[in-house]
Scaffold this motif. Structure first.
Motif, mmCIF file in Angstrom:
data_model
loop_
_atom_site.group_PDB
_atom_site.id
_atom_site.type_symbol
_atom_site.label_atom_id
_atom_site.label_comp_id
_atom_site.label_asym_id
_atom_site.label_seq_id
_atom_site.Cartn_x
_atom_site.Cartn_y
_atom_site.Cartn_z
ATOM 1 N N GLN A 1 0.623 4.319 -7.609
ATOM 2 C CA GLN A 1 1.018 3.671 -8.849
ATOM 3 C C GLN A 1 1.290 2.189 -8.691
ATOM 4 O O GLN A 1 1.247 1.437 -9.672
ATOM 5 C CB GLN A 1 2.251 4.362 -9.434
ATOM 6 N N LEU A 2 1.577 1.720 -7.477
ATOM 7 C CA LEU A 2 1.760 0.290 -7.247
ATOM 8 C C LEU A 2 0.467 -0.390 -6.837
ATOM 9 O O LEU A 2 0.467 -1.580 -6.512
ATOM 10 C CB LEU A 2 2.837 0.055 -6.173
ATOM 11 N N GLY A 3 -0.647 0.356 -6.851
ATOM 12 C CA GLY A 3 -1.940 -0.206 -6.490
ATOM 13 C C GLY A 3 -2.208 -0.260 -5.006
ATOM 14 O O GLY A 3 -3.220 -0.800 -4.565
ATOM 15 N N GLU A 4 -1.302 0.321 -4.208
ATOM 16 C CA GLU A 4 -1.434 0.272 -2.758
ATOM 17 C C GLU A 4 -1.727 1.652 -2.190
ATOM 18 O O GLU A 4 -1.471 2.673 -2.827
ATOM 19 C CB GLU A 4 -0.129 -0.259 -2.139
ATOM 20 N N TYR A 5 -2.251 1.658 -0.972
ATOM 21 C CA TYR A 5 -2.482 2.922 -0.266
ATOM 22 C C TYR A 5 -1.151 3.641 -0.090
ATOM 23 O O TYR A 5 -0.147 3.041 0.288
ATOM 24 C CB TYR A 5 -3.127 2.640 1.091
ATOM 25 N N ASP A 6 -1.123 4.958 -0.367
ATOM 26 C CA ASP A 6 0.154 5.675 -0.405
ATOM 27 C C ASP A 6 0.069 7.041 0.259
ATOM 28 O O ASP A 6 0.358 8.069 -0.348
ATOM 29 C CB ASP A 6 0.626 5.814 -1.854
#
Length: 467
Positions: A188-193
């Motif tokens: 959701q923050l646009g980063e790999y998670d």
């Protein structure tokens, strides 16, 4: 016809009068499985061995999305078999109507509004989270000698300040945010998670498959102490993807990289009832693999398994006969499928119509594990251990919920509800589980009493910010 209580009748109606379960335990093809019977404690007291605890959460799974809860088009033989091996709860609730606050209520055993991070509905940035200094189910069990692990969705805060490994879990493998694209793991923050502990872990396979493998490995270990595993799937949360949808996932991932964020993950231009059905059935198959591994490890009898959803269903869920959905406090937003199995202590093929909810499980698991709550952080849940093991009656008590725009309180079969327009309602759930017959005008004294009870609890909680 023998007399039954109004609560039992309401539970039967609310559960679609489902008394048979699917799975290998059915006597023969086409024949009905043996009927459930009302719950009764075995009465033998606490087993000598403290249980392992496997607590499985589905994500946005609706109350009737399992075939054992009445879904006419979804087949969930593994979860139905789990229910056949223990107790199916018809009147079980989540601690809130969205992901983060329910997880706060489960991990702390307290109302979400008792902590600053629990006010987020749900957590959506790096400033919010579960204070690492707050005792949790994991930290308290760890003090009592348990090994602890969390596999899957955390959604109680982001690095660098918040993490399961900072809140009592020895091991963490999963995602920090509320949603991710199932293949790229962009969140959701646009980063790999996808992380192992606090370090990124690269695996671009379908997320449900990856989590299942990790859970199978964990329960298959030769453990030298009792253990807690919180297994938190993201399935069937949006985006609406199964293992065959890598191409659609790639399109969503491209939108996230282009700045689409949560809007891309919402997948408003995709999904269907058929796709959702595939996702739920995939979740069921994955849970089946974990339960098979547990049986093969020789730990099945001594492992307490709880399955539930973190809140009510979303766009494609089957909720009948409930009204409402995720984010609201009508029954469809907070009543969730809940199953308990513990062969060493609880008999099979039972159904319970007692109202229970997330903070109760925290209190229950602590008691069964021989762990003590921290007196500085009193629990809001009530332990079900006496009910489950000794046949004690649950005390009359109120179940309380608060979200922005809604308020609700259940006392016995009565429910007080305030809608987003500020209008107060009163429903009798045993007679009207769909919450369509407003009794507020008929019972003004009771409405006032339940409203006052809600406001008394609310007065002890942190206020929402003005934003």
């Amino acid at each position: 016809m023998p007399e039954i209580s109004r609560r039992v009748f309401g539970g039967l109606v609310g559960g679609g009068a489902v008394t048979a379960v699917a799975g290998a335990s059915a006597p023969s093809a086409g024949a009905a499985a043996p009927a459930e019977r009302p719950f009764r404690a075995r009465g033998a007291g606490r087993p000598r061995r403290r249980p392992n605890i496997l607590f499985i959460l589905g994500d946005d799974l609706g109350w009737a999305d399992l075939s054992s809860y009445g879904a006419p088009h979804i087949r969930t033989p593994n979860l139905d078999r789990l229910a056949a091996g223990g107790v199916r709860f018809t009147d079980a609730y989540s601690g809130s109507a969205t992901c983060s606050p329910t997880r706060f209520s489960l991990y702390t055993g307290r109302y979400p509004g008792r902590t600053r991070g629990g006010l987020a509905e749900p957590i959506g940035n790096r400033t919010q989270g579960l204070d690492p200094g707050h005792p949790t189910l994991a930290s308290l069990l760890k003090k009592a000698g348990y090994a602890t692990a969390l596999i899957g969705k955390w959604h109680c805060g982001f690095l660098p300040d918040y993490s399961p490994t900072r809140s009592g879990w020895d091991e963490f493998f999963g995602n920090f945010g509320g949603a991710l694209e199932y293949f790229s793991k962009l969140g959701q923050l646009g980063e790999y998670d996808l992380y192992e502990g606090d370090a990124e872990y690269k695996d671009l396979r379908y997320y449900t498959t990856v989590l299942t493998e990790r859970a199978v490995e964990y329960v298959s270990r030769d453990h030298d102490a009792p253990w807690l595993l919180n297994l938190n799937f993201t399935t069937p949360h949006w985006p609406w993807l199964t293992e065959d949808d890598a191409e659609t996932g790639a399109v969503i991932a491209a939108k996230i990289r282009a700045g689409g964020g949560v809007g891309a993950l919402l997948h408003n231009d995709g999904g269907s009832v058929a796709k959702y059905t595939e996702m739920v059935e995939s979740l069921d198959a994955s849970i089946g693999k974990v339960l098979t591994a547990l049986r093969r490890s020789g730990q099945e009898d001594d492992t307490l398994v709880v399955f539930a959803s973190d809140n009510g269903g979303e766009r494609f869920s089957y909720q009948w006969p409930l009204s409402g959905a995720k984010s609201g406090l009508l029954e469809g937003g907070i009543r969730v499928p809940t199953i308990l199995r513990w062969p060493a202590a609880v008999d099979a093929r039972q159904v319970s119509h007692e109202p229970v909810y997330s903070p109760d499980w925290t209190a229950t698991l602590l008691e069964l594990a021989g762990a003590r709550p921290d007196p500085a952080y009193p629990l809001d849940g009530h332990s079900l251990a006496g009910y489950l093991l000794r046949g004690e009656e649950l005390p009359e008590r109120d179940l309380f919920w608060r979200v922005r725009g809604n308020r609700a309180l259940r006392r016995g079969d009565w429910k007080y509800f305030r809608d987003a327009d500020g209008e107060d309602h009163l429903f009798h759930l045993a007679e009207d589980v769909r919450e369509q017959a407003d009794r507020a005008a008929d019972r003004p004294e009771l409405l006032a009493e339940l409203k006052a009870a809600w406001e008394k609890v609310d007065g002890t909680l942190l206020p929402y910010s003005a934003a």
